[in-house]
Scaffold this active site. Structure first.
Site, PDB file in Angstrom:
ATOM      1  N   TYR A 177       0.843  -1.187   0.000  1.00  0.00           N
ATOM      2  CA  TYR A 177       0.000   0.000   0.000  1.00  0.00           C
ATOM      3  C   TYR A 177       0.880   1.238   0.000  1.00  0.00           C
ATOM      4  O   TYR A 177       1.783   1.358   0.828  1.00  0.00           O
ATOM      5  CB  TYR A 177      -0.910   0.021   1.234  1.00  0.00           C
ATOM      6  CG  TYR A 177      -1.892   1.159   1.150  1.00  0.00           C
ATOM      7  CD1 TYR A 177      -3.120   0.979   0.514  1.00  0.00           C
ATOM      8  CD2 TYR A 177      -1.578   2.422   1.635  1.00  0.00           C
ATOM      9  CE1 TYR A 177      -4.005   2.024   0.385  1.00  0.00           C
ATOM     10  CE2 TYR A 177      -2.456   3.473   1.499  1.00  0.00           C
ATOM     11  CZ  TYR A 177      -3.679   3.278   0.880  1.00  0.00           C
ATOM     12  OH  TYR A 177      -4.549   4.327   0.733  1.00  0.00           O
ATOM     13  N   GLN A 198     -11.037   0.660   1.344  1.00  0.00           N
ATOM     14  CA  GLN A 198     -11.583  -0.139   0.235  1.00  0.00           C
ATOM     15  C   GLN A 198     -10.479  -0.888  -0.512  1.00  0.00           C
ATOM     16  O   GLN A 198     -10.682  -2.014  -0.996  1.00  0.00           O
ATOM     17  CB  GLN A 198     -12.422   0.739  -0.709  1.00  0.00           C
ATOM     18  CG  GLN A 198     -11.685   1.865  -1.419  1.00  0.00           C
ATOM     19  CD  GLN A 198     -11.622   3.162  -0.599  1.00  0.00           C
ATOM     20  OE1 GLN A 198     -11.798   3.145   0.629  1.00  0.00           O
ATOM     21  NE2 GLN A 198     -11.358   4.268  -1.256  1.00  0.00           N
ATOM     22  N   ASN A 241      -3.118   5.974   6.309  1.00  0.00           N
ATOM     23  CA  ASN A 241      -3.757   6.773   7.359  1.00  0.00           C
ATOM     24  C   ASN A 241      -4.522   5.847   8.316  1.00  0.00           C
ATOM     25  O   ASN A 241      -4.428   4.623   8.224  1.00  0.00           O
ATOM     26  CB  ASN A 241      -4.664   7.837   6.738  1.00  0.00           C
ATOM     27  CG  ASN A 241      -5.758   7.205   5.875  1.00  0.00           C
ATOM     28  OD1 ASN A 241      -6.097   6.027   6.025  1.00  0.00           O
ATOM     29  ND2 ASN A 241      -6.294   7.988   4.950  1.00  0.00           N
ATOM     30  N   SER A 247       4.431   9.167  12.916  1.00  0.00           N
ATOM     31  CA  SER A 247       5.879   9.022  12.937  1.00  0.00           C
ATOM     32  C   SER A 247       6.476   9.748  14.144  1.00  0.00           C
ATOM     33  O   SER A 247       5.867  10.663  14.692  1.00  0.00           O
ATOM     34  CB  SER A 247       6.443   9.591  11.640  1.00  0.00           C
ATOM     35  OG  SER A 247       7.797   9.251  11.493  1.00  0.00           O
ATOM     36  N   GLN A 250      11.214  15.766  11.464  1.00  0.00           N
ATOM     37  CA  GLN A 250      10.220  14.798  11.921  1.00  0.00           C
ATOM     38  C   GLN A 250       8.824  15.400  11.946  1.00  0.00           C
ATOM     39  O   GLN A 250       7.871  14.806  11.459  1.00  0.00           O
ATOM     40  CB  GLN A 250      10.598  14.303  13.325  1.00  0.00           C
ATOM     41  CG  GLN A 250       9.696  13.200  13.825  1.00  0.00           C
ATOM     42  CD  GLN A 250       9.739  11.996  12.916  1.00  0.00           C
ATOM     43  OE1 GLN A 250      10.797  11.547  12.535  1.00  0.00           O
ATOM     44  NE2 GLN A 250       8.584  11.487  12.530  1.00  0.00           N
ATOM     45  N   HIS A 301       5.989  16.168   8.963  1.00  0.00           N
ATOM     46  CA  HIS A 301       5.152  15.122   8.353  1.00  0.00           C
ATOM     47  C   HIS A 301       3.675  15.344   8.613  1.00  0.00           C
ATOM     48  O   HIS A 301       2.837  15.115   7.754  1.00  0.00           O
ATOM     49  CB  HIS A 301       5.506  13.751   8.945  1.00  0.00           C
ATOM     50  CG  HIS A 301       6.671  13.087   8.300  1.00  0.00           C
ATOM     51  ND1 HIS A 301       6.659  12.675   6.993  1.00  0.00           N
ATOM     52  CD2 HIS A 301       7.883  12.737   8.778  1.00  0.00           C
ATOM     53  CE1 HIS A 301       7.821  12.099   6.696  1.00  0.00           C
ATOM     54  NE2 HIS A 301       8.593  12.142   7.753  1.00  0.00           N
ATOM     55  N   GLU A 307      10.287   4.963  17.064  1.00  0.00           N
ATOM     56  CA  GLU A 307      10.467   4.533  15.671  1.00  0.00           C
ATOM     57  C   GLU A 307      11.891   4.871  15.215  1.00  0.00           C
ATOM     58  O   GLU A 307      12.624   4.018  14.736  1.00  0.00           O
ATOM     59  CB  GLU A 307       9.434   5.270  14.808  1.00  0.00           C
ATOM     60  CG  GLU A 307       9.481   4.933  13.343  1.00  0.00           C
ATOM     61  CD  GLU A 307       8.577   5.849  12.523  1.00  0.00           C
ATOM     62  OE1 GLU A 307       8.151   6.909  13.047  1.00  0.00           O
ATOM     63  OE2 GLU A 307       8.299   5.511  11.357  1.00  0.00           O
ATOM     64  N   HIS A 308      12.269   6.156  15.361  1.00  0.00           N
ATOM     65  CA  HIS A 308      13.608   6.626  14.995  1.00  0.00           C
ATOM     66  C   HIS A 308      14.326   7.065  16.271  1.00  0.00           C
ATOM     67  O   HIS A 308      13.781   7.854  17.040  1.00  0.00           O
ATOM     68  CB  HIS A 308      13.544   7.841  14.055  1.00  0.00           C
ATOM     69  CG  HIS A 308      12.723   7.605  12.830  1.00  0.00           C
ATOM     70  ND1 HIS A 308      11.416   8.054  12.714  1.00  0.00           N
ATOM     71  CD2 HIS A 308      13.012   6.996  11.654  1.00  0.00           C
ATOM     72  CE1 HIS A 308      10.940   7.717  11.519  1.00  0.00           C
ATOM     73  NE2 HIS A 308      11.878   7.073  10.854  1.00  0.00           N
ATOM     74  N   ASP A 353      15.568   7.527   5.834  1.00  0.00           N
ATOM     75  CA  ASP A 353      14.272   7.629   5.149  1.00  0.00           C
ATOM     76  C   ASP A 353      14.399   7.327   3.663  1.00  0.00           C
ATOM     77  O   ASP A 353      13.508   6.738   3.055  1.00  0.00           O
ATOM     78  CB  ASP A 353      13.714   9.056   5.279  1.00  0.00           C
ATOM     79  CG  ASP A 353      13.213   9.355   6.677  1.00  0.00           C
ATOM     80  OD1 ASP A 353      13.045   8.417   7.462  1.00  0.00           O
ATOM     81  OD2 ASP A 353      12.985  10.549   6.974  1.00  0.00           O
ATOM     82  N   GLU A 369      -1.860 -37.010  27.735  1.00  0.00           N
ATOM     83  CA  GLU A 369      -2.802 -35.988  27.272  1.00  0.00           C
ATOM     84  C   GLU A 369      -4.163 -36.589  26.907  1.00  0.00           C
ATOM     85  O   GLU A 369      -5.047 -35.870  26.437  1.00  0.00           O
ATOM     86  CB  GLU A 369      -2.193 -35.223  26.084  1.00  0.00           C
ATOM     87  CG  GLU A 369      -0.966 -34.388  26.499  1.00  0.00           C
ATOM     88  CD  GLU A 369      -0.550 -33.330  25.487  1.00  0.00           C
ATOM     89  OE1 GLU A 369      -1.177 -33.222  24.418  1.00  0.00           O
ATOM     90  OE2 GLU A 369       0.425 -32.601  25.788  1.00  0.00           O
ATOM     91  N   HIS A 425      -4.018 -40.733  18.883  1.00  0.00           N
ATOM     92  CA  HIS A 425      -2.618 -40.385  18.652  1.00  0.00           C
ATOM     93  C   HIS A 425      -1.734 -41.589  19.013  1.00  0.00           C
ATOM     94  O   HIS A 425      -0.840 -41.977  18.258  1.00  0.00           O
ATOM     95  CB  HIS A 425      -2.198 -39.181  19.499  1.00  0.00           C
ATOM     96  CG  HIS A 425      -2.649 -37.855  18.950  1.00  0.00           C
ATOM     97  ND1 HIS A 425      -3.965 -37.537  18.745  1.00  0.00           N
ATOM     98  CD2 HIS A 425      -1.941 -36.756  18.553  1.00  0.00           C
ATOM     99  CE1 HIS A 425      -4.050 -36.309  18.257  1.00  0.00           C
ATOM    100  NE2 HIS A 425      -2.840 -35.810  18.127  1.00  0.00           N
TER     101      HIS A 425
END
Lengths: 443, 443
Positions: free
Chosen positions: B136, B198, B220, B243, B265, B268, B333-334, B367, B421, B426
């Site tokens: 995506y 979708q 998003n 981020s 940063q 964004h 994250e960073h 990045d 068991e 088995h």
């Protein structure tokens, strides 16, 4: 004989492949159950917001056990007592199984790596254990020490310092001694008396104990949908459905072995599935007969009959290569290959949780003992999920240490790319470091 | 000067650690948004049940683009045209970035293994690519060719034979030429004009195209919650939120560098976070001043200001070791380390998506360019998620081939465990193979 054939055919359907019936059988069934999901969501929300009292209230309601702060966590004394209760020979068998599991998972370990380059740049990947994981072990009447070993040993081998186990207590608060002993042998650090969606909520949201980073292990539909709901708050291993086997066999395979392996699969659960894919109509007939014969000598007959009727099938194909195609479409949890020279098909079998080759690798060898994990993807999810393994309990961190020389060389490209994406402050962070006059810059 | 200080302090809060304010800042925020989740569920259900018409109707409603069967998939001509539209120098930079990404991910490849043992037993693990994955890529006004590279190249290196890309079209159905060129360079096989929940539904349920096995890539909140809902039907990489960066810096760090990295940063997104953890109050003051100075020279000022006010912080600690502790709790994250000898802290920094060491490794280096992946865990999930990597696009299958000798040796243990068991069928599947007189058994 006509009667017997009818009985056999009613018990296990036989399809040609390709056919509309085979297509319908191979079509995936979804996991979703909106009704259960809504109830699970309510349990999770209440445990998350109301805390320990809600957790204990659900344990009383669903497991019939009164748990308090005092007996929530299993004590060292209870574990010592369990060692007195178990059969020493079974304990010895558990220890040998544990050693096999440990050895197989140790082979999967990979080191972190940092690669220095000539201009002083170092790039790499740190591969390190998770800090705290929760393993879920089903309880109730049965005892599943093998599940304890299969979840906890890989975590231990990976180096996870805090391994937490949750298992639902009996009505008197007890936990099966084999489960406790297996946990101690595997190196579980903390054991809690809780099960179901409420246990998953407690592990994920840190109710009654510190929250874990990941929850692994199979459970019923409530546990599974709870794991889906907390996914993202913590990681989970997979979403598992009913267990299943697909057997590829040729005309030289033992019909008795195939029948026995069908039955060992379907004794688990009325939703368990067993599928034989074979080019041999004679084998198909012999297997159906052998199933009826063997079943008459085994307990759990109602469970096996219903599972075979609902989810059993024999699919007749034109060749073993087509059998591999059917297996790939089904993507079974357990795949047995009972043919001459079974290894020749390994490259064609792309989608399966575990592949069992030859007459002396029936599924219970893997369920209990050989070393590979028995926590496996089901319901076609072997297309994307893996058996529980060392990576399940590790996380990765990238390392980037650019030298000044490499930075200066790369800067024009980075500037061009940042500007193309319209990210001016990104470009600024690069340009600033190129300017020798900028205040505070370093040589 | 008093005014300026006020302005600085209003912009970026400063906390001592430990303190109640720091605890509140470090407390995790959840991803759940029940309202969005319900709308996403409706979109997924309609696309799943009503198919392509529902998919195209949502694309018209949310993206304003009329898509038909004819222009749903991007044509080879459209890609060729995109090559005519892009700046050749940017294309060259993209190709150099692609080569770096390829090299870094190739180092992560592991072979399958099958280990023969002396008695004829073979155990092993097949490590193979997924068959079909969907990546995506966000669209809209911006262009993210770097995201295309970061998702598609690891899949290609892993050997995934079918790489599908979904990206939302502009109102006129167009897709940014840099996005298309990056897809072609990375080896994407099919590109579809669709976005949002979708698109996730179409990829997971096979609407308008064959279903994929896994969906990766950031989007998003609608895309993220849609990925959570289809998780289990397909696999996903992770659930990503806004981020974030955490910078550990000592008194010798450049305040200008720290300020520039904060701004890169927070440009964004108003929800982006930037945190400085330092033992130096002098550095903290200098950074706040530098942020104000640099911000005045950059666009996107409103976004940056709001992000800094809402999610910016400077945390003053007593030592760099404590700074590592704060970083581990935040699990950023960073993570940038701007200290003398930054490598000495690597062992203490256990929880981070990517670690950037030294003054010449600002986040944009990672990045766009260095090679490690920029699809990284956010919101504290670096405790359990990894950067996108080769394993993201591989699955494992266990192999068990027991010899008769090993089987006979192991059988008593397996029988004991199966009986413990309570799984008689088995045990029967094992016992049957020990009996030499059983009909159809093999030598």
């Amino acid at each position: 004989m006509g009667n017997l054939n009818d009985q056999e055919d009613r018990l296990v359907r036989t399809f040609a492949y390709p056919s509309a019936e085979a297509e319908a059988f191979l079509a995936k069934k979804g996991l979703d159950d909106q009704d259960v999901a809504a109830r699970v969501q309510e349990v999770i929300e209440r445990v998350r917001t109301e805390g320990v009292p809600a957790l204990f209230a659900y344990t009383e309601r669903f497991d019939g056990a009164r748990i308090t702060e005092e007996n929530f966590r299993v004590s060292a004394e209870a574990i010592a007592e369990a060692y007195q209760q178990v059969d020493p020979e079974v304990l010895a068998a558990l220890r040998r199984a544990a050693e096999n599991i440990r050895r197989f998972h140790e082979k999967q370990m990979r080191p972190s790596w940092l690669e220095p380059e000539a201009d002083g740049t170092i790039l790499g990947q740190l591969i390190r254990p998770l800090e705290r994981v929760g393993i879920y072990v089903p309880g109730g009447l049965a005892s599943y020490p093998s599940s304890v070993l299969m979840n906890a040993i890989p975590a231990k081998v990976a180096g996870v310092p805090q391994i937490v186990m949750a298992t639902p207590p009996g009505k008197d608060g007890s936990i099966n001694p084999y489960t406790l002993v297996a946990a101690a042998e595997a190196g579980v650090d903390e054991i809690y008396r809780m099960g179901g969606a409420q246990a998953v909520a407690a592990l994920a949201h840190g109710v009654g104990l510190p929250a874990v980073d990941k929850i692994t292990g199979p459970g019923n539909i409530y546990v599974t949908l709870a794991k889906k709901q907390v996914y993202g708050t913590v990681d989970i291993d997979m979403l598992a459905g009913p267990s299943e086997i697909l057997v590829i066999a040729d005309e030289n395979a033992s019909s008795d072995y195939v029948a026995a392996d069908f039955l060992s699969q379907v004794e688990h659960d009325v939703r368990a599935a067993a599928v034989l894919v074979t080019p041999s109509a004679a084998l198909a007939t012999a297997v159906k007969k052998a199933i009826l014969e063997q079943m008459s000598r085994l307990p759990r007959r109602e469970i096996m009959e219903q599972a075979l009727r609902d989810n059993g099938a024999i699919i007749i194909v034109d060749s073993l290569l087509t059998a591999c195609e059917v297996a790939n479409r089904f993507a079974p949890e357990h795949l047995e290959v009972l043919t001459d020279e079974p290894f020749q098909w390994l490259g064609s079998l792309q989608q399966a949780g575990a592949i069992f080759l030859g007459p002396y690798s029936p599924e219970p060898v893997g369920d209990y003992y050989a070393g590979p994990n028995h926590v496996l993807p089901t319901g076609g999810t072997a297309r994307f999920y893996s058996p529980l393994n060392i990576d399940t309990f590790m996380k990765k961190t990238s390392v980037i240490a650019y030298s000044r020389a490499r930075f200066v060389q790369a800067a024009p490209d980075i500037l061009a790319l940042a500007q193309t994406e319209g990210l001016d402050a990104h470009a600024h962070a690069i340009a600033l470091r190129l300017s020798p006059t900028e205040k505070g810059s370093q040589p």
